[in-house]
Design an enzyme around this catalytic site. Structure first.
Site, PDB file in Angstrom:
ATOM      1  N   GLU A 129       0.853  -1.191   0.000  1.00 35.87           N
ATOM      2  CA  GLU A 129       0.000   0.000   0.000  1.00 35.87           C
ATOM      3  C   GLU A 129       0.889   1.242   0.000  1.00 35.87           C
ATOM      4  OE1 GLU A 129      -3.540  -0.108   2.266  1.00 35.87           O
ATOM      5  OE2 GLU A 129      -3.289   1.963   2.945  1.00 35.87           O
TER       6      GLU A 129
ATOM      7  N   THR B 275      -3.758   4.940  -1.749  1.00 34.68           N
ATOM      8  CA  THR B 275      -4.733   5.597  -0.872  1.00 34.68           C
ATOM      9  C   THR B 275      -5.364   6.822  -1.562  1.00 34.68           C
ATOM     10  OG1 THR B 275      -2.975   6.885   0.157  1.00 34.68           O
ATOM     11  CG2 THR B 275      -3.594   4.826   1.257  1.00 34.68           C
ATOM     12  N   TYR B 276      -6.458   7.293  -0.985  1.00 35.55           N
ATOM     13  CA  TYR B 276      -7.243   8.408  -1.536  1.00 35.55           C
ATOM     14  C   TYR B 276      -7.353   9.466  -0.458  1.00 35.55           C
ATOM     15  CZ  TYR B 276     -10.745   9.809  -5.090  1.00 35.55           C
ATOM     16  OH  TYR B 276     -11.432  10.401  -6.118  1.00 35.55           O
TER      17      TYR B 276
ATOM     18  N   ARG C 185     -15.014   4.898   4.135  1.00 33.48           N
ATOM     19  CA  ARG C 185     -15.714   6.124   4.519  1.00 33.48           C
ATOM     20  C   ARG C 185     -14.769   7.320   4.560  1.00 33.48           C
ATOM     21  NH1 ARG C 185     -17.461   7.345  10.557  1.00 33.48           N
ATOM     22  NH2 ARG C 185     -15.228   7.829  10.531  1.00 33.48           N
TER      23      ARG C 185
ATOM     24  N   TYR D   1     -11.597  -4.113  11.107  1.00 35.65           N
ATOM     25  CA  TYR D   1     -10.790  -3.654  12.237  1.00 35.65           C
ATOM     26  C   TYR D   1     -10.675  -4.736  13.308  1.00 35.65           C
ATOM     27  CZ  TYR D   1     -11.614   0.647   9.802  1.00 35.65           C
ATOM     28  OH  TYR D   1     -11.648   1.594   8.814  1.00 35.65           O
TER      29      TYR D   1
ATOM     30  N   HIS E 205     -13.386  -0.741  15.062  1.00 37.90           N
ATOM     31  CA  HIS E 205     -13.270   0.662  14.651  1.00 37.90           C
ATOM     32  C   HIS E 205     -13.487   1.531  15.885  1.00 37.90           C
ATOM     33  CE1 HIS E 205     -14.596   4.515  12.795  1.00 37.90           C
ATOM     34  NE2 HIS E 205     -13.569   4.226  12.001  1.00 37.90           N
TER      35      HIS E 205
ATOM     36  N   GLN F 104       6.430   6.714  16.990  1.00 37.68           N
ATOM     37  CA  GLN F 104       5.261   5.935  16.528  1.00 37.68           C
ATOM     38  C   GLN F 104       4.521   5.272  17.691  1.00 37.68           C
ATOM     39  OE1 GLN F 104       7.421   3.490  13.663  1.00 37.68           O
ATOM     40  NE2 GLN F 104       6.021   4.193  12.071  1.00 37.68           N
TER      41      GLN F 104
HETATM   42  P1  FAD Z   1     -17.465   2.419   7.724  1.00 36.81           P
HETATM   43  O1  FAD Z   1     -17.509   1.016   7.297  1.00 36.81           O
HETATM   44  O2  FAD Z   1     -18.487   3.349   7.137  1.00 36.81           O
HETATM   45  O3  FAD Z   1     -17.553   2.445   9.309  1.00 36.81           O
HETATM   46  C1  FAD Z   1     -17.302   3.633  10.026  1.00 36.81           C
HETATM   47  C2  FAD Z   1     -17.922   3.529  11.423  1.00 36.81           C
HETATM   48  O4  FAD Z   1     -19.345   3.615  11.312  1.00 36.81           O
HETATM   49  C3  FAD Z   1     -17.646   2.206  12.132  1.00 36.81           C
HETATM   50  O5  FAD Z   1     -17.575   2.454  13.508  1.00 36.81           O
HETATM   51  C4  FAD Z   1     -18.883   1.366  11.813  1.00 36.81           C
HETATM   52  O6  FAD Z   1     -19.110   0.362  12.788  1.00 36.81           O
HETATM   53  C5  FAD Z   1     -19.975   2.424  11.793  1.00 36.81           C
HETATM   54  N1  FAD Z   1     -21.074   2.169  10.859  1.00 36.81           N
HETATM   55  C6  FAD Z   1     -20.996   1.651   9.628  1.00 36.81           C
HETATM   56  N2  FAD Z   1     -22.206   1.642   9.058  1.00 36.81           N
HETATM   57  C7  FAD Z   1     -23.071   2.205   9.939  1.00 36.81           C
HETATM   58  C8  FAD Z   1     -24.476   2.510   9.917  1.00 36.81           C
HETATM   59  N3  FAD Z   1     -25.247   2.217   8.886  1.00 36.81           N
HETATM   60  N4  FAD Z   1     -25.006   3.113  11.029  1.00 36.81           N
HETATM   61  C9  FAD Z   1     -24.228   3.416  12.102  1.00 36.81           C
HETATM   62  N5  FAD Z   1     -22.906   3.142  12.163  1.00 36.81           N
HETATM   63  C10 FAD Z   1     -22.336   2.558  11.105  1.00 36.81           C
HETATM   64  N6  FAD Z   1      -8.804   6.728   4.913  1.00 36.81           N
HETATM   65  C11 FAD Z   1      -8.616   7.621   3.902  1.00 36.81           C
HETATM   66  O7  FAD Z   1      -8.968   8.793   4.050  1.00 36.81           O
HETATM   67  N7  FAD Z   1      -8.036   7.249   2.721  1.00 36.81           N
HETATM   68  C12 FAD Z   1      -7.633   5.976   2.503  1.00 36.81           C
HETATM   69  O8  FAD Z   1      -7.122   5.670   1.428  1.00 36.81           O
HETATM   70  C13 FAD Z   1      -7.808   5.016   3.542  1.00 36.81           C
HETATM   71  N8  FAD Z   1      -7.423   3.722   3.376  1.00 36.81           N
HETATM   72  C14 FAD Z   1      -7.673   2.803   4.363  1.00 36.81           C
HETATM   73  C15 FAD Z   1      -7.347   1.455   4.137  1.00 36.81           C
HETATM   74  C16 FAD Z   1      -7.587   0.491   5.117  1.00 36.81           C
HETATM   75  C17 FAD Z   1      -7.247  -0.953   4.848  1.00 36.81           C
HETATM   76  C18 FAD Z   1      -8.165   0.893   6.361  1.00 36.81           C
HETATM   77  C19 FAD Z   1      -8.401  -0.135   7.439  1.00 36.81           C
HETATM   78  C20 FAD Z   1      -8.496   2.227   6.595  1.00 36.81           C
HETATM   79  C21 FAD Z   1      -8.264   3.192   5.599  1.00 36.81           C
HETATM   80  N9  FAD Z   1      -8.607   4.526   5.762  1.00 36.81           N
HETATM   81  C22 FAD Z   1      -8.419   5.446   4.757  1.00 36.81           C
HETATM   82  C23 FAD Z   1      -9.181   4.976   7.030  1.00 36.81           C
HETATM   83  C24 FAD Z   1     -10.723   4.811   7.075  1.00 36.81           C
HETATM   84  O9  FAD Z   1     -11.306   5.669   6.128  1.00 36.81           O
HETATM   85  C25 FAD Z   1     -11.170   5.125   8.494  1.00 36.81           C
HETATM   86  O10 FAD Z   1     -10.766   4.096   9.359  1.00 36.81           O
HETATM   87  C26 FAD Z   1     -12.630   5.474   8.692  1.00 36.81           C
HETATM   88  O11 FAD Z   1     -12.756   6.022  10.016  1.00 36.81           O
HETATM   89  C27 FAD Z   1     -13.608   4.318   8.597  1.00 36.81           C
HETATM   90  O12 FAD Z   1     -13.713   3.860   7.330  1.00 36.81           O
HETATM   91  P2  FAD Z   1     -14.605   2.562   6.982  1.00 36.81           P
HETATM   92  O13 FAD Z   1     -14.596   2.426   5.541  1.00 36.81           O
HETATM   93  O14 FAD Z   1     -14.205   1.433   7.826  1.00 36.81           O
HETATM   94  O15 FAD Z   1     -16.052   3.117   7.460  1.00 36.81           O
END
Ligand code: FAD
Length: 317
Positions: free
Chosen positions: A18, A49-50, A124, A179, A183, A246
């Site tokens: 990555e 990443t984005y 997200r 996670y 999360h 870190q």
């Molecule tokens: P979601 O799956 O939407 O979950 C977010 C939170 O909301 C969680 O606590 C979940 O339990 C909760 N939730 C989900 N759906 C609902 C619902 N319907 N109602 C209520 N609660 C809900 N960030 C960047 O900006 N750019 C990147 O490129 C990037 N790459 C990443 C790559 C990996 C492998 C990982 C693990 C993380 C990365 N992140 C990145 C960080 C990520 O965007 C954050 O961790 C973010 O806070 C959560 O993203 P998610 O897609 O898991 O969110």
């Protein structure tokens, strides 16, 4: 090739990497310089990443300040194309909800489709630097699941504009984040798994995990996910810890635990080289344990010290 195809066809353990796009003003050469040495390990795919725009204050000529939005790391789509062209390796762009409208996301997906990119990691994103909690774009998505829905719709030929009838069907393989230590916004692992399952049931095909430094978290997560009815493959995300700073930065940004044996060893290290050595040994031990448990793929976060990941791979393969 799709990530799921890489996983299905692998005859021996595979690796993926990555990277972050360079900050605006830097050349794509910085990416090539990072990736070139990893060619010898034939990574199956490279995630890129984005990044959303950040709010900054710019000084005007009269000394006052104005607020501006700047995307410091644009270029994910272009970097993916450059990687595929230069290395013949699949690229996996990340897409995030935060800071982007559905239309902007759709346009990025169309560009990716034209470029022959077959994979997307749907996320997200975190809260903007000036916000305490995540606030969705007024014309965007709130959760990663909503982004998965949009990509699934595009795979069925449904575009944001209603008047596009018989739209071309894209064919993206969709990954999502998981996670092992839950999360940080989630009240408990069960709730987090509930929403993770929604993403998989909604059309995502695999999960890439947040980094973890104690494999017990990964194995427990694998089991809990399975017990919860999540069958999708889970790719472990691995990152070396190689300096004392870190030890506080990683837990505060990524909300993961650093085992006391590792933190103690780093605190006692006298030189940067000694820290690198400790980080490498820890990463190698984690990987050996995962491989011994027949985990078919290792995904490495290269940010910071790619040579430590390289040195670990040299010892492993
Ligand atoms: P979601 O799956 O939407 O979950 C977010 C939170 O909301 C969680 O606590 C979940 O339990 C909760 N939730 C989900 N759906 C609902 C619902 N319907 N109602 C209520 N609660 C809900 N960030 C960047 O900006 N750019 C990147 O490129 C990037 N790459 C990443 C790559 C990996 C492998 C990982 C693990 C993380 C990365 N992140 C990145 C960080 C990520 O965007 C954050 O961790 C973010 O806070 C959560 O993203 P998610 O897609 O898991 O969110």
């Amino acid at each position: 090739m799709k990530v799921t195809e890489h996983l299905a066809q692998a005859k021996k353990p595979i690796i993926s990497l990555e990277i972050l796009p360079p900050t605006k003003g830097k050349s794509v050469e910085s990416i090539f310089n990072l990736l070139d040495p990893f060619r010898e390990f034939s990574p199956a795919f490279v995630n890129v990443t984005y990044h959303r725009a950040e709010q900054v204050f710019k000084r005007r000529a009269d000394g006052s300040f104005e607020r501006a939005e700047i995307r410091k790391r644009p270029g994910t789509v272009g970097i993916c194309a450059a990687i595929m062209q230069r290395y013949g390796v699949d690229a996996v762009p990340h897409l995030i909800c935060g800071g982007f409208s559905k239309e902007e996301t759709e346009n990025a997906l169309i560009d990716l489709h034209y470029l022959g990119v077959k994979n997307v990691l749907a996320l997200r994103g975190d809260a903007a630097g000036n916000e305490k909690f995540f606030v969705p774009h007024p014309k965007g998505h709130h959760f990663a699941k909503d982004l998965v829905d949009q990509i699934v719709a595009l795979n069925s030929g449904h575009y944001q504009e209603d008047d596009i009838i018989d739209g071309f069907k894209t064919d993206f393989c969709i990954g999502v984040a998981g996670y092992p230590e839950k999360h940080f916004e989630s009240p408990n692992l069960e709730t987090d798994l509930h929403y993770l399952k929604q993403k998989i049931d909604g059309g995502a095909s695999y999960i890439t995990t947040q980094m973890f430094f104690d494999n017990k978290h990964f194995y427990a997560f694998q089991k809990s996910a399975k017990d919860f009815g999540i069958q999708a493959p889970i790719i472990p995300g691995l990152k070396p810890v190689t300096n004392k700073r870190q030890l506080t930065v990683i837990p505060s940004i990524f909300h993961v635990e650093i085992p006391s044996d590792l933190s103690k060893a780093l605190m006692e290290a006298k030189t940067e080289a000694a820290c690198d050595q400790i980080g490498t040994e820890w990463l190698v031990a984690q990987c050996k344990d995962l491989l011994a448990k027949e985990v078919p793929i290792l995904h490495f976060y290269t940010l910071g010290k790619p040579h430590v990941v390289y040195n670990a791979l040299k010892q492993l393969f």
